[in-house]
Design an enzyme around this catalytic site. Sequence first.
Site, short mmCIF file in Angstrom:
data_model
loop_
_atom_site.label_atom_id
_atom_site.label_comp_id
_atom_site.label_asym_id
_atom_site.label_seq_id
_atom_site.Cartn_x
_atom_site.Cartn_y
_atom_site.Cartn_z
N ASP A 9 0.88 -1.17 0.00
CA ASP A 9 0.00 0.00 0.00
C ASP A 9 0.93 1.23 0.00
O ASP A 9 2.12 1.12 0.29
CB ASP A 9 -0.86 -0.05 1.27
CG ASP A 9 -1.57 1.26 1.54
OD1 ASP A 9 -2.22 1.77 0.62
OD2 ASP A 9 -1.46 1.77 2.68
N ASP A 11 -0.30 5.07 0.95
CA ASP A 11 -0.60 6.05 2.01
C ASP A 11 -0.59 5.38 3.38
O ASP A 11 -1.39 4.47 3.64
CB ASP A 11 -1.95 6.70 1.74
CG ASP A 11 -1.94 7.50 0.45
OD1 ASP A 11 -1.18 8.47 0.38
OD2 ASP A 11 -2.67 7.14 -0.49
#
Length: 248
Positions: A9, A11
């Site tokens: 991922d 953020d």
Amino acid sequence: MTLQALIFDVDGTLAETEEAHRHAFNDAFQAAGFAWYWDPSLYLRLLAVAGGRERIRHYLAMLQPEFLADPDLDALIATLHADKTRRYAERVAAGEVALRPGVRRLLDEAQAAGLRLAIATTTGMSNVLALLDVTLGTGGRERFEVIGAGEQAAAKKPAPDVYRWVLEQLDLPPRACLAIEDSANGLRAALGAGIPTVVTRSRYTQDDGVAGAVAVVDDLEADRVDVERLRCWHAEAQLKASAGLSNF
Ligand code: XBP
Ligand code: MG
């Protein structure tokens, strides 16, 4: 099945980006003449909804419901979000966002160990590339064989769409991968695609539910997450699956 790829991922996982996102949202609202202000405690609640455009709509539905009747609402949200994206890129280019501790080391070690690298995020592609260019420099974005961003998935996390798209591009089954996520929404998305997932909690996800994660750490460096540990967690996930204790 041995571990073949890591899917990160962005953020909250590669970098603590959410303050830069939050300030960019606020600056865009102010520039457009709206007196809307997202402070950290409101933003924490708004993060329940992934994706910037979706988050603006969620905010309006919660706190400014009269806007929902506006026939031009989609266009307004699109304009605000485009300005927010430009402002976010400026903040990233100015060096406001750094990789989280241990990220660069783990990327280096994973590549040296022959693991394939990919990204699965809800943020826009331009934001991902801006971050990789600034934090990893020349050749940074090429380290990731596949980048799945907001544009690649019809439904954003916690829907599994972006992870499914990345798996398809990698041409790997979910059990050959490990996802690295920071949030409950991200964890649900990765698990929904059948991928065993390690959670590295971030500033805004300290209290997120992490049921189903193969491991939960505060930080990849402090908890010394290396390829050997990832291989161990991955093997444990396979064992649990064969014992019928998980879905992998
Ligand atoms: C992160 C997000 C992103 C950013 C905003 O979720 O929700 O939407 O906050 O990005 P995750 P955009 O880490 O689970 O992928 O404004 O570009 O949509
Ligand atoms: Mg995240």
